[in-house]
Scaffold this motif. Structure first.
Motif, PDB file in Angstrom:
ATOM      1  N   HIS A  45      35.707  40.788  34.496  1.00 21.30           N
ATOM      2  CA  HIS A  45      36.142  40.575  35.879  1.00 21.30           C
ATOM      3  C   HIS A  45      34.936  40.503  36.819  1.00 21.30           C
ATOM      4  N   SER A  48      33.203  37.182  36.838  1.00 16.99           N
ATOM      5  CA  SER A  48      33.909  36.130  37.592  1.00 16.99           C
ATOM      6  C   SER A  48      33.657  36.218  39.093  1.00 16.99           C
ATOM      7  N   ARG A  61      37.971  33.152  37.598  1.00 18.94           N
ATOM      8  CA  ARG A  61      38.967  34.078  38.138  1.00 18.94           C
ATOM      9  C   ARG A  61      40.376  33.522  37.965  1.00 18.94           C
ATOM     10  N   ARG A  65      43.460  35.307  35.749  1.00 20.26           N
ATOM     11  CA  ARG A  65      44.744  35.676  36.338  1.00 20.26           C
ATOM     12  C   ARG A  65      45.905  35.221  35.463  1.00 20.26           C
TER      13      ARG A  65
END
Length: 273
Positions: A45, A48, A61, A65
Motif C-alpha cells: 500500500h 502505491s 492504488r 482496491r
C-alpha cells in the motif's frame, strides 16, 4: 558540490521498482506471522502512494482496491505481484509473463532452490546470539565453581588449608606435597611421649581405645563416646579431686586438639573455638 549521476528515466525507475517488489515477495516467509503479514500489506500500500511516477502510483492504488494484496505466504504474494505486473504490461502493450510460483522464485529468490526455508529475523538472530553468550557464561561459571569445590574437597581431605592469594596451581602443588607427607606419616609408627600408659589409663577409669578414634587398637572406629564432663569423669575414676586443670591428657580438650593436628586431621579454626 554536484552529485554524480542523473535522475533515473521512467524505464529505469520502473525496472528498479519491479525488482524491489518481486524480490521482496520472493524472500517473504513461507509461514509468516501476523506482524509480517501486516508489514507486507503495508509495504504494498505504501508503494502505491510513494512511487515516483504519479500516474503509475495511481493505477497501482486502483488495482489494489479491486484486488486486495494476498499475503498468506511466499508463493501467494509472489503470484499477486506478478499479476499486478502483467496488468501494467497489458496497458503498455508488453508481453505477459508466467506467474507460476516456482518460475517466479527461480527468477527472484537469491537462494533458490536449496535455501528456501524461512530465516529468523535480525531481532531473533540477535536475541539468540545473546542467549547463547549468556548460556556459555553461566556454564563456564558453573564449571569454575565445580572445579573450585573439587579442589577444596581435595585439600580438606589432605588436611590442608589454602592460603589466601594462592593460585589454584599452587594449591594443587601444596595438596600433592601434603598428600605424600600424609601417606608417609600414616605408614610410620606413631609415638606420643605425652600419652599415658595403659595402666595409668585404666587406673583413671579410661579405656585402651581412645574415644576420639586415634588411640591404640582399631583406630578406624570410634568405640567409646566422649564423656559429657571430662573433668568429672577423671575425678570419679581417681583423678585429681581439686579444682584446676585435669591431669589426664587423654581427656584434656587441648591435648585432643594437639593430637588431631599432629595426625594431620583438618580442623578449621572456627571449630577449634
Amino acid at each position: 558540490m554536484d552529485i554524480e549521476g542523473k535522475c533515473p528515466t521512467p524505464v529505469q525507475l520502473g525496472n528498479s521498482g519491479w525488482d524491489i517488489l518481486h524480490s521482496s515477495a520472493a524472500v517473504y516467509p513461507n509461514h509468516p506471522n501476523p506482524e509480517q503479514q501486516e508489514a507486507m500489506r503495508g509495504f504494498l500500500h505504501g508503494m502505491s502512494y510513494v512511487y515516483a511516477c504519479n500516474w503509475c502510483a495511481y493505477h497501482m492504488r486502483l488495482y489494489m482496491r479491486e484486488h486486495p494484496p494476498d499475503v498468506r505466504d511466499k508463493r501467494h504474494v509472489s503470484r499477486y505481484v506478478c499479476e499486478l505486473h502483467n496488468e501494467v504490461n497489458a496497458r503498455l502493450g508488453k508481453e505477459q509473463v508466467s506467474c507460476e510460483p516456482e518460475v517466479l522464485l527461480k527468477r527472484w529468490h537469491p537462494g533458490y532452490p536449496d535455501r528456501m526455508e524461512d530465516r529468523p529475523t535480525m531481532e531473533e538472530q540477535v536475541a539468540a546470539a545473546q542467549a547463547k553468550q549468556e548460556r556459555e557464561r553461566r556454564e563456564a561459571a558453573q564449571a569454575q565453581e565445580e572445579a573450585e569445590a573439587q579442589r577444596r574437597r581435595m585439600l580438606f581431605q589432605r588436611g590442608e588449608t589454602p592460603r589466601s592469594g594462592d593460585s589454584w596451581r599452587q594449591w594443587e602443588r601444596q595438596g600433592e606435597a601434603g598428600g605424600a607427607q600424609h601417606e608417609r606419616a600414616a605408614a610410620a609408627p606413631r609415638t606420643d611421649p605425652t600419652a599415658p600408659s595403659t595402666n595409668q589409663s585404666r587406673a583413671a577409669g579410661g579405656s585402651s581405645s581412645k574415644w576420639w578414634g586415634f588411640g591404640g587398637g582399631d583406630s578406624k572406629r570410634i568405640r567409646d563416646p566422649p564423656p559429657a564432663n571430662p573433668s568429672a569423669a577423671v575425678k570419679a575414676g581417681g583423678g585429681s579431686s581439686g579444682g584446676g586443670k585435669v591431669a589426664d591428657t587423654e581427656t584434656d580438650v587441648e591435648s585432643v586438639l594437639a593430637r588431631l593436628k599432629r595426625c594431620q586431621v583438618y580442623c578449621p579454626e572456627e571449630d577449634q573455638k
